[in-house]
Design an enzyme around this catalytic site. Structure first.
Site, PDB file in Angstrom:
ATOM      1  N   ASP A  64       0.851  -1.182   0.000  1.00 51.24           N
ATOM      2  CA  ASP A  64       0.000   0.000   0.000  1.00 51.24           C
ATOM      3  C   ASP A  64       0.883   1.225   0.000  1.00 51.24           C
ATOM      4  O   ASP A  64       2.039   1.148   0.404  1.00 51.24           O
ATOM      5  CB  ASP A  64      -0.820   0.060   1.293  1.00 51.24           C
ATOM      6  CG  ASP A  64      -2.026  -0.839   1.241  1.00 51.24           C
ATOM      7  OD1 ASP A  64      -2.422  -1.193   0.130  1.00 51.24           O
ATOM      8  OD2 ASP A  64      -2.549  -1.162   2.314  1.00 51.24           O
ATOM      9  N   ASP A 114      -5.216  -3.544   4.579  1.00 48.26           N
ATOM     10  CA  ASP A 114      -5.772  -3.091   5.853  1.00 48.26           C
ATOM     11  C   ASP A 114      -7.278  -3.271   5.955  1.00 48.26           C
ATOM     12  O   ASP A 114      -7.801  -3.563   7.014  1.00 48.26           O
ATOM     13  CB  ASP A 114      -5.372  -1.629   6.126  1.00 48.26           C
ATOM     14  CG  ASP A 114      -5.698  -0.707   4.958  1.00 48.26           C
ATOM     15  OD1 ASP A 114      -6.318  -1.177   3.981  1.00 48.26           O
ATOM     16  OD2 ASP A 114      -5.349   0.480   5.026  1.00 48.26           O
ATOM     17  N   ASP A 148      -9.717  -6.411   1.808  1.00 46.97           N
ATOM     18  CA  ASP A 148      -8.365  -6.852   1.469  1.00 46.97           C
ATOM     19  C   ASP A 148      -8.120  -8.307   1.884  1.00 46.97           C
ATOM     20  O   ASP A 148      -7.144  -8.918   1.453  1.00 46.97           O
ATOM     21  CB  ASP A 148      -7.314  -5.971   2.163  1.00 46.97           C
ATOM     22  CG  ASP A 148      -7.204  -4.609   1.517  1.00 46.97           C
ATOM     23  OD1 ASP A 148      -7.595  -4.491   0.338  1.00 46.97           O
ATOM     24  OD2 ASP A 148      -6.737  -3.668   2.175  1.00 46.97           O
TER      25      ASP A 148
END
Ligand code: ADP
Ligand code: MG
Length: 909
Positions: A332, A651, A655
């Site tokens: 990310d 997170d 996901d």
């Protein structure tokens, strides 16, 4: 309040629940009250099933083939009248079991400490403040806040539910999420699945937001009643552990065959049967690598503990090994590569760009245009932007003695802080503009909307024409699609295509400066839309665009170095973000993730290409931008189809599938939802990209250390077998007695093997490409090396024995010399194992403190056995003179000389 335990909370109204539990939905419980209730109700946790008992560990230790062999040997010794041997053998069995239990217990403890570390947290309102606390501290009456991705920490009655959905399969077996409400349910006997105004511990929130009052904790919860006890989850063995078990079995059979062979050969050579039998037993002990599985486990456990100190929690043990093989880290951006310290630095309203000063979460700063104070029109537009941004928002800014603290999403926090810089306090705004409905944020839609009652007095009379206003904020490109008008000079005017175009251009140029840009819009309503209208499709349309807020989120200072380290280690870092392409690229270039020749793929492009094309394109892709969680699964699949070993971060709730699919799923510890953490193999306590790279380094080190322990133990075992086997075959008799072999194997070998398991990382571990996951433990020449080094030890022992025999000494002296050479040459050899091809003089001879200690301890023990008259008979040892001692010392140093010589030759070749 013990009578509360049996209340049917779902059939009570909200007020009744509040009254019963003496709490307050706005301010929560007072601290004093919390303490009182904590003593009364105890911790909010399920009592754990007792771990493996010491007795069962002892049983495991003594039920192995080794003990069996030894017990038979002891019994036979007793039968033929050699009681001394019986006693020694029994003592060794006990000692070995005690050591084994001790080690296993330690490994078990560190693994169970791991489970505790990943225990969930709860967001609670107490004493008027919102805080995140360990779920175990909750008491009945606590007011908890729930959001998508959270696991419900206790049984609780809802007092507010905004599109709240919970997945309750753990409790009801039903995997379709249940819609939650706050309304009273008449039927007292309603089943758990029908209590829609309740949330239950161990279930998870999949969507929306809610507030609830805890009614039952710990064993009083529904899951507590069912489960009775939490079955502590057994850790899955790692591939290496499994291979070691298999190897152990294989070598067990090999040992058996060898014993029979040597026994027969000895009898043919007319050795006394009993002694020959004992020697064969000793040989069997030498060949069975009993300590190996335990050592592997301990090295893993110790490594995992070191990783905790570096902020990486391993949730699934096999991940430790997989980490060392990772070839791609797909990370990310927000919070992982950046600091997640969002600050609104720029606003764009009414056609003008406004600078916002100030840093961090302290709500102090100025709004200026080119250094000047904004005009009235601009001020008006700006305060509409800030009001909307602060209201379509769930973050809370809490002031404490040490400064300002943000609870919630930093993106939203930045908007709260920006509004407060203009004197617009979110907490107060929320009282005036009461929130009446909402469409929560999700990373698929990339936006959220809240509906508010328009207060009697406000500054936006010209534009708000209805009793209700909806504020929407989200990704600018997404948001502009939904806008038909925009707000200019205190009026609502139609938004033409060219207006849109130029706004997108503004967005792009802000994004190129690495700003994270959100768009804000509104829409007036006469009344709150009916339930069936309250969907993104029908309510998030015909919006009036207000402006943009651009936030800086500086890259983490350590990320650049970590990216570089990953690249030298043959690992490709990759950014996967929901953010705009231009923002993503700006940061990826800054951090060195994106270099010339690399490309960016957007979520939209991703959707339009087929799997094969993606698999090809992904080889040059450094950044995926504006992607949704579902895209992440495809990214993992594409990488894996290229035989990459993928570590992926995540997170959110959505996901979880990608985290499971990745070879190493890494969940965020701070911003990660419980759902993501549960799906992950590893949790990053500090949300940091650099932590993944550190974990990879540890993973490589741990694997190398396990290999060292294996190399050492097996080469020693080979040495013993070679010495005995060769001597008997050459007709030289038995160079070592059974007791001596037992002693070396079970006592002096063990400590150095363990110490080798905690070697500090070699300087070069991150300079070589990842290990091939398919290559076995013995690949890369390790198997050959073990054979050669074993042969060396065996031959040295033989030389000692042969020298003593041929120089006219008694066989007892010769055996004592052999015993000494064997033990000491093995100890010296342990230093060889520290490095594969770098000279020890350069590496630092005494770099591993544990090994130095192990060497000293084992060496002293061996000296004691050789020189204390009282124990000499037990070990079939006789006093030696100086000449013998010198020969032993000379032969024992040979491994080091040979070791360094081969390393030197190896480097030159
Ligand atoms: P990332 O955090 O990597 O950008 P997300 O999936 O969390 O990915 O967010 C995707 C996009 O949605 C963001 O780039 C932003 O434009 C928008 N967004 C993020 N958080 C919020 C929020 N709380 N409210 C509205 N929009 C948001
Ligand atoms: Mg996000």
């Amino acid at each position: 309040m013990p009578e509360n335990r049996e209340k049917q909370w779902h059939s009570l109204g909200v007020e009744e629940v509040i009254g019963n539990l003496q709490t307050d939905t706005q301010t929560g419980l007072r601290d004093g009250e919390v303490q009182k209730r904590q003593t009364e109700y105890g911790k909010n946790q399920l009592t754990e099933a007792p771990g493996r008992s010491i007795l069962s560990m002892i049983y495991d230790q003594v039920s192995g083939p080794l003990t069996l062999v030894l017990l038979i040997a002891g019994l036979i010794s007793g039968l033929v009248g050699e009681f001394e041997d019986t006693v020694v053998i029994l003592a060794i069995v006990v000692l070995n079991a005690v050591l084994g239990v001790f080690q296993e217990n330690k490994a078990e403890q560190s693994l169970s400490a791991l489970r505790k570390l990943s225990a969930p947290a709860a967001r609670v309102v107490r004493g008027g403040q919102t805080k995140d606390l360990p779920a175990s501290e909750l008491v009945p009456g606590d007011v908890i806040l729930l959001e998508a991705g959270a696991s419900v920490p206790a049984d609780a009655r809802l007092v507010e539910a905004a599109n709240l959905k919970c997945e309750e399969a753990a409790l009801t077996g039903e995997s379709v999420p249940v819609d939650k409400t706050t309304e009273r349910i008449d039927d007292e006997q309603a089943g758990i699945g029908d209590r829609e105004n309740m949330v239950f511990a161990s279930t998870t929130v999949t969507y929306g937001r809610g507030t609830a009052i805890v009614v039952a904790t710990g064993m009083g919860t529904e899951i507590g009643k069912i489960a009775g006890m939490l079955q502590s989850t057994q850790q899955e063995p790692t591939p290496l552990q499994r291979r070691m078990e298999e190897l152990g079995k294989l070598l067990g059979w090999f040992a058996l065959a060898l014993v029979v062979l040597v026994f027969i050969a000895g009898l043919l050579r007319k050795e006394p049967p009993f002694e020959m039998f004992m020697t064969s037993i000793g040989l069997a002990v030498a060949a069975i690598p009993e300590g190996l599985p335990t050592i592997v486990t301990i090295v893993l456990a110790l490594g995992v503990q070191r990783m905790i100190k570096r902020n990486a929690i391993i949730r699934k043990l096999p991940a430790v090994e997989t980490l060392g093989t990772a070839t791609v880290i797909a990370s990310d951006k927000t919070g992982t590569l950046t600091q997640n310290q969002m600050t609104v630095a720029r606003a764009f309203v009414n056609g003008e760009s406004v600078d916002v000063s100030g840093q961090g979460y302290e709500p102090k700063g100025e709004f200026t245009i080119g250094g000047e104070t904004p005009s009235h029109e601009l001020d008006h537009a700006l305060s509409l932007l800030l009001t909307a941004g602060a209201l379509a928002n769930d973050a809370k800014l809490e002031k404490s003695e040490t400064g300002y603290n943000m609870v919630g999403d930093p993106t939203e926090g930045a908007l709260v802080v920006a509004a407060e810089k203009a004197g617009l306090i979110a907490r107060e705004l929320n009282k005036e503009w009461k929130r009446v409905a909402e469409l929560p944020f999700d990373s698929q839609r990339k936006r959220m909307t809240t509906f508010h009652q328009v207060p009697g007095k406000h500054h936006f009379a010209e534009v708000l024409n209805g009793d209700i206003v909806a504020f929407t904020k989200g990704g600018p490109d997404v948001l502009l699609e939904l806008c038909t008008h925009h707000y200019r000079d205190e009026k609502i005017v139609p938004l033409s295509d060219s207006d849109k175009e130029s706004l997108l251009q503004v967005n792009l140029s802000m994004a190129e400066e690495a700003l994270r840009v959100l768009g804000v819009a509104f829409r007036s309503w006469d009344s709150v839309p009916a339930q069936d209208q309250l969907t993104p499709e029908s309510a998030e349309t015909d919006l009036v665009f207000i402006g943009f807020a651009g936030m800086i989120d500086p890259p983490r200072p350590e990320a650049r170095e970590a990216v570089r380290e990953a690249k030298t280690a043959g690992i490709r870092p990759m950014m996967v973000t929901g953010d705009h392409k231009a923002t993503a690229m700006a940061i990826a270039k800054d951090l060195g993730i994106m270099e010339t020749g690399d490309v960016v793929i957007s979520g939209a492009e991703l959707e339009s290409i087929a799997d094969e094309e993606l698999a090809e394109k992904i080889k040059h892709t450094a950044v995926f931008a504006r992607v949704s969680p579902e895209h992440k699964v495809r990214i993992v699949e594409a990488l894996r189809s290229n035989r990459q070993i993928v570590a992926m971060t995540g997170d959110g709730v959505n996901d979880a599938p990608a985290l499971k699919r990745a070879d190493i799923g890494a969940a965020m510890g701070i911003t990660g939802t419980d759902v993501a953490k549960q799906a992950a193999d590893m949790v990053l306590l500090d949300d940091n990209f650099a932590t993944i790279v550190t974990a990879v380094k540890e993973g490589r080190t741990i694997y190398a250390n396990i290999q060292r322990a294996i190399q050492y133990l097996l080469s020693c075992n080979v040495g013993e077998i070679v010495a005995i086997f060769a001597a008997i075959m050459l007709g030289l008799g038995r160079p070592l007695t059974a007791i001596q072999i037992l002693w070396v194997n079970l006592v002096t070998d063990g400590l150095p093997a363990l110490a080798l398991g905690v070697e500090p990382p070699e300087p070069g571990v991150m300079d070589r490409p990842p290990r091939d996951p398919k290559a076995g433990v013995f690949s890369g020449g390790l198997g050959v090396l073990i054979g050669l080094q074993g042969a060396m030890i065996g031959v040295l022992t033989l030389i000692g024995y042969y020298w003593a025999l041929t120089s006219g000494r008694s066989v007892e002296v010769a055996r004592t010399v052999a015993f000494g050479v064997l033990a000491f040459s093995q100890l010296v050899h342990s230093f060889n194992v520290r490095t594969r091809n770098r000279p020890l003089l350069k590496v630092g001879f005494f770099g591993n403190t544990w090994l130095n200690h192990a060497f000293l301890a084992s060496g002293l023990l061996q000296l004691a056995v050789l020189s204390i008259p009282a124990v000499e008979p037990i070990f079939d040892v006789v006093p030696l003179g100086w000449t013998e001692a010198e020969v032993i010392a000379l032969l024992a140093t040979v491994p080091l000389l040979l070791g360094e010589l081969t390393k030197w030759l190896f480097r030159r070749s």
